[in-house]
Motif scaffolding. Structure first.
Motif, mmCIF file in Angstrom:
data_model
loop_
_atom_site.group_PDB
_atom_site.id
_atom_site.type_symbol
_atom_site.label_atom_id
_atom_site.label_comp_id
_atom_site.label_asym_id
_atom_site.label_seq_id
_atom_site.Cartn_x
_atom_site.Cartn_y
_atom_site.Cartn_z
ATOM 1 N N LEU A 269 0.840 -1.194 0.000
ATOM 2 C CA LEU A 269 0.000 0.000 0.000
ATOM 3 C C LEU A 269 0.876 1.245 0.000
ATOM 4 O O LEU A 269 1.825 1.351 0.775
ATOM 5 N N PRO A 270 0.575 2.221 -0.837
ATOM 6 C CA PRO A 270 1.317 3.484 -0.782
ATOM 7 C C PRO A 270 0.980 4.219 0.504
ATOM 8 O O PRO A 270 -0.122 4.074 1.054
ATOM 9 N N GLY A 271 1.910 5.000 0.988
ATOM 10 C CA GLY A 271 1.644 5.692 2.250
ATOM 11 C C GLY A 271 2.529 6.903 2.449
ATOM 12 O O GLY A 271 3.518 7.112 1.740
ATOM 13 N N HIS A 272 2.158 7.715 3.439
ATOM 14 C CA HIS A 272 2.920 8.908 3.806
ATOM 15 C C HIS A 272 3.030 8.978 5.321
ATOM 16 O O HIS A 272 2.099 8.595 6.040
ATOM 17 N N VAL A 273 4.154 9.492 5.802
ATOM 18 C CA VAL A 273 4.347 9.731 7.224
ATOM 19 C C VAL A 273 3.996 11.185 7.531
ATOM 20 O O VAL A 273 4.537 12.104 6.903
ATOM 21 N N ILE A 274 3.066 11.370 8.464
ATOM 22 C CA ILE A 274 2.669 12.712 8.915
ATOM 23 C C ILE A 274 3.130 12.853 10.360
ATOM 24 O O ILE A 274 2.475 12.375 11.295
ATOM 25 N N ARG A 275 4.268 13.479 10.557
ATOM 26 C CA ARG A 275 4.786 13.636 11.912
ATOM 27 C C ARG A 275 3.861 14.535 12.735
ATOM 28 O O ARG A 275 3.338 15.529 12.230
ATOM 29 N N LEU A 276 3.688 14.180 13.995
ATOM 30 C CA LEU A 276 2.761 14.925 14.857
ATOM 31 C C LEU A 276 3.497 15.948 15.718
ATOM 32 O O LEU A 276 3.138 16.181 16.877
ATOM 33 N N ASP A 277 4.515 16.559 15.142
ATOM 34 C CA ASP A 277 5.302 17.554 15.869
ATOM 35 C C ASP A 277 4.623 18.911 15.788
ATOM 36 O O ASP A 277 5.151 19.872 15.218
ATOM 37 N N ALA A 278 3.432 18.996 16.376
ATOM 38 C CA ALA A 278 2.627 20.214 16.271
ATOM 39 C C ALA A 278 2.438 20.863 17.638
ATOM 40 O O ALA A 278 2.272 20.168 18.648
ATOM 41 N N ASP A 279 2.435 22.160 17.639
ATOM 42 C CA ASP A 279 2.260 22.938 18.861
ATOM 43 C C ASP A 279 0.792 22.893 19.281
ATOM 44 O O ASP A 279 -0.076 23.378 18.546
ATOM 45 N N PRO A 280 0.472 22.319 20.448
ATOM 46 C CA PRO A 280 -0.931 22.245 20.864
ATOM 47 C C PRO A 280 -1.554 23.609 21.069
ATOM 48 O O PRO A 280 -2.776 23.773 20.967
ATOM 49 N N ARG A 281 -0.730 24.608 21.324
ATOM 50 C CA ARG A 281 -1.267 25.947 21.582
ATOM 51 C C ARG A 281 -1.789 26.616 20.321
ATOM 52 O O ARG A 281 -2.492 27.620 20.395
ATOM 53 N N SER A 282 -1.473 26.034 19.150
ATOM 54 C CA SER A 282 -1.953 26.646 17.906
ATOM 55 C C SER A 282 -3.428 26.411 17.670
ATOM 56 O O SER A 282 -4.031 27.042 16.810
ATOM 57 N N VAL A 283 -4.035 25.486 18.432
ATOM 58 C CA VAL A 283 -5.481 25.270 18.318
ATOM 59 C C VAL A 283 -6.181 25.439 19.656
ATOM 60 O O VAL A 283 -7.389 25.282 19.752
ATOM 61 N N ALA A 284 -5.438 25.763 20.713
ATOM 62 C CA ALA A 284 -6.040 25.859 22.036
ATOM 63 C C ALA A 284 -6.744 27.195 22.214
ATOM 64 O O ALA A 284 -6.376 28.211 21.634
ATOM 65 N N VAL A 285 -7.778 27.174 23.050
ATOM 66 C CA VAL A 285 -8.458 28.402 23.437
ATOM 67 C C VAL A 285 -7.610 29.085 24.500
ATOM 68 O O VAL A 285 -7.103 28.430 25.413
ATOM 69 N N PRO A 286 -7.366 30.404 24.422
ATOM 70 C CA PRO A 286 -6.548 31.084 25.429
ATOM 71 C C PRO A 286 -7.030 30.748 26.834
ATOM 72 O O PRO A 286 -8.210 30.793 27.130
#
Length: 774
Positions: free
Chosen positions: A376-393
């Motif tokens: 199966l073809p595939g891609h790696v999506i690393r989860l190195d994301a800042d949680p504060r970019s979607v958090a409510v202040p």
């Protein structure tokens, strides 16, 4: 007398005392001496601290004596031990009603009814108090977004429609006629919110990607939609993006699962989704599942229906292979569900997304065993994301659970469900040795955020029986994202341990807050931590202790590591992760689709059983036997096999590509319903005429039919149609089963007419038992 013998003696003595007190308490309760009975129950509970039933009895006595608030406190204490007991929720509702808190009373009754629909008291009280489910004071700009009455009491047309402007989403232009329809499946997240509010790892990933996809303009070549699967009608239904966004915002800003705004918003959205018509997939649409789907009945059967009708491509996000790699750290049912799902994954997925190179290697290794001829073809999506970019202040979150800490007192943070895989035991043992070696004054508190999960007994037992450790460890659960954000900001450093991980989101979250992470050097943890994390040898308590001492006592080393975190631990935004995810799906969508028959065919002479298996390893034969059931005219599989529904049930059996489809015999194992019938069957190629058979079925019998198949030529699929007519209504026959059923299918085997060995082997399996050698 030895120490152990003395403990046994005192334990026996306490048991006898408690039993005597219990007889006395029950007697006084029977006499209506409520206060005396409550005092006795309290004494018994001090001897039997986990007896939640006695807490309930104490609460009853307190309530009868007029001390309702104290009674409610005892009911709540009992709830910690029995959160799913319907009767207990009824008592909590009674107490709130006596205290005049109508909202909380109605919520407790509603929960009691959801836990026990057969509970008459819960049903009556929930119905009688549904009008009390009014919303608390509205937040600014949301007064029209929450209904002022229980959503269950109103028709679908009156359910609230949340404003896109409030949800923060842009005004979306209509998709172009050439845009690819990409459907994000949020079933898992909505199902999770039915029983919880504070998200864990996989839920956080979905919230991060989906919230950004909903809030930001979609790519011009995409028509982005959101849907949820409903097992009751084997269909997907559209999910309102504004309502979903509002729900995830509430999940991030609170932890109370009984808060009126949360309950009503969640239930309103759920009802709107259920009331929506089946989702209108367009030709060549892509269904992307960012969460888990292995727990949803007949998910793949519903998927096959839209794959056949609209060539829908399915792309799952595989977060880990933990149930296959370390099954000893998972619930048995989870391992069984995952194994069944994973085997079917190779037959249905158009491509895969994985959160790490480690997970991709695991997936490839496992799939290669099942389908060595398919990659199966595939891609790696690393989860190195800042949680504060979607958090409510969050502002300055107040944590009642941390009021025991002195102002400015240092603490370390460990964010993970308390379960054997996260190995809190090793961390607790290391902390205990640090306390004994250096003293409590020199060692920071350990704050653990996460509820108790599977196999947590060993870690919690150590905590319970080591008083100095118990005083130094703070356990928190049901912590909102706002509070978690504050904990990360205030901690001195973080620890993250695990036996195996697909990624390790708390590592990314800690680095985003500029905090040091000490974690084990294995699996995907080294990808999540990269060069910014500190590592210890897996399962090595001495190495863990040595690294902890360095962090605790060497301020210079700590400052140097914090500088490394600031330099090399910078995460990207969830918007960037979303963009990469959508881009990867677009790339996969451009690849040609491969149907089931192109991936795996049955083997001539092999017996395939259609029953539900409970295996802990993926089995391609089991997956194939499930995958040949095509369409919606099937009930879920059972231990013996599977019932057809009324109408035409179809088996589409993929044949070996290089085979000559002439001179074949089908052995079809059937079970008749409780009435005699004649079953019309057609066997042939897809869309072709084929051969017709009339199979006589006696009532409630199992029979195997031998059907010599018509010439199939170079066909790659044998189509078997079972004409069940209107089926049999079991309820009309007086049976407790309310379903309408046709015949049952127990299994099948196809072989060449001249393959006498296969025929003999199959026939012997039907009538003989081959025991093991002695």
């Amino acid at each position: 007398m030895s120490q152990d013998a003395a403990a046994d003696f005192h334990s026996q003595d306490h048991a006898e005392d408690a039993e005597a007190l219990l007889r006395d308490a029950d007697a006084r309760r029977g006499e209506g001496r409520w206060t005396e009975a409550a005092e006795l129950y309290a004494k018994i509970i001090s001897l039997w601290p986990e007896s939640w039933a006695l807490m309930v009895q104490e609460g009853h006595c307190l309530k009868e004596s007029g001390r309702v608030a104290e009674a409610l406190a005892r009911y709540r204490a009992a709830e910690n031990f029995a959160p799913d007991d319907s009767d207990l929720q009824v008592q909590i509702g009674h107490a709130h009603k006596l205290l005049g808190d109508r909202q909380k009373a109605a919520l407790a009754y509603a929960r009691a009814f959801s836990l026990g629909p057969e509970n008459g008291d819960a049903q009556r009280e929930a119905s009688a108090t549904s009008e009390w489910l009014v919303r608390a004071s509205p937040a600014p700009d949301t007064r029209e977004d929450i209904p002022a009455e229980a959503p269950a009491a109103r028709p679908e047309s009156q359910l609230p429609v949340l404003s896109p402007a409030f949800a923060g989403g842009p005004e979306r232009a209509g998709p172009s006629s050439t845009a690819l329809q990409m459907v994000l499946d949020v079933t898992d997240l909505l199902d999770y919110f039915n029983g919880a509010r504070t998200p864990t790892g996989i839920q956080r990933v979905q919230m991060g990607i989906v919230s950004r996809a909903m809030a930001e303009p979609a790519l011009a070549e995409l028509d982005l939609c959101f849907a949820a699967y409903d097992a009751s009608d084997l269909a997907w239904h559209e999910v309102d993006s504004a309502g979903f966004t509002y729900l995830t915002q509430l999940a991030a800003t609170g932890s109370d699962t009984e808060e009126p705004a949360w309950v009503l918003t969640r239930d309103s959205l759920r009802q709107r989704v259920a009331a929506a018509p089946g989702f209108a997939f367009r030709q060549d649409a892509v269904l992307v599942n960012l969460g888990n789907s292995w727990g949803f009945p007949d998910y793949f059967r519903a998927l096959r229906a839209v794959q056949r009708s609209h060539n829908v491509r399915y792309i799952p996000f595989v977060h880990d292979c933990v149930p296959l790699v370390v099954p000893e750290h998972c619930l048995l049912t989870m391992v069984q569900d995952y194994a069944r799902w994973f085997a079917a994954l190779g037959l249905h997925a158009h491509g895969i997304l994985c959160n790490s190179e480690n997970t991709m290697r695991d997936v490839r290794q496992q799939l290669n065993v099942l389908l060595p001829e398919v990659e199966l073809p595939g891609h790696v999506i690393r989860l190195d994301a800042d949680p504060r970019s979607v958090a409510v202040p969050s502002g300055d979150a107040t944590l009642d659970a941390l009021k025991t800490l002195r102002s400015g007192e240092p603490f370390a943070l460990f964010v993970a469900t308390i379960e054997s895989r996260k190995d809190h035991l090793l961390v607790f043992q290391a902390w205990l040795q640090l306390l004994r070696r250096h003293g409590a004054q020199r060692i920071p508190r350990l704050v653990c955020v996460g509820k108790a999960g599977w196999h947590s007994e060993a870690a919690l037992s150590l905590l319970q029986h080591a008083p100095e450790l118990q005083r130094h460890v703070v356990l928190l659960s049901r912590i909102s994202d706002q509070e978690l954000d504050a904990l990360y900001d205030r901690c001195q450093f973080t620890v993250y341990n695990s036996h195996y991980e697909g990624w390790g989101l708390p590592i990314t979250e800690a680095l985003a807050h500029g905090k040091i992470v000490l974690t084990a050097r294995h699996s995907a943890l080294v990808e999540a931590g990269g060069e910014a994390a500190l590592y210890f040898t897996p399962q090595s308590q001495p190495d863990l202790q040595q690294k902890l001492e360095q962090l605790i006592f060497d301020a210079d080393a700590r400052r140097q590591q914090e500088a490394v975190v600031r330099e090399k631990g910078r995460p990207r935004s969830w918007s960037a992760v979303k963009d990469q995810t959508l881009g990867a799906v677009l790339e996969l969508a451009r690849l040609p689709a491969r149907g089931l028959a192109e991936r795996k065919a049955i083997r001539f002479g092999k017996h395939y059983q259609t029953r539900r298996f409970l295996r802990t390893k993926p089995d391609m034969a089991v997956a194939l036997a499930e995958a040949v059931r095509d369409g919606l005219s099937w009930h879920p599989a059972e231990d013996w096999g599977v019932w057809c529904r009324s109408g035409t049930a179809i088996l589409r059996i993929p044949l070996p590509l290089s085979s000559d489809g002439n001179g074949l015999r089908l052995y079809l194992q059937l079970r008749s319903p409780p009435v005699a019938t004649t079953l019309p069957v057609r066997c042939g190629t897809q869309g072709g005429r084929g051969a017709h058979y009339e199979l006589p079925m006696d009532a409630t019998t199992d029979r195997t039919f031998m059907l010599d198949l018509p010439p199939l030529g170079d066909a790659t699929v044998l189509e078997v149609e079972l004409e069940n007519g209107n089926g049999v209504d079991l309820g009309v026959l007086g049976l407790p089963d309310p379903r309408r059923i046709g015949v049952g299918v127990r299994g099948f085997m196809i072989c060449r007419l001249d393959d006498h060995a296969a025929r003999l082997d199959f026939l012997e399996q039907q009538g003989f038992y081959q025991g093991p050698a002695v």
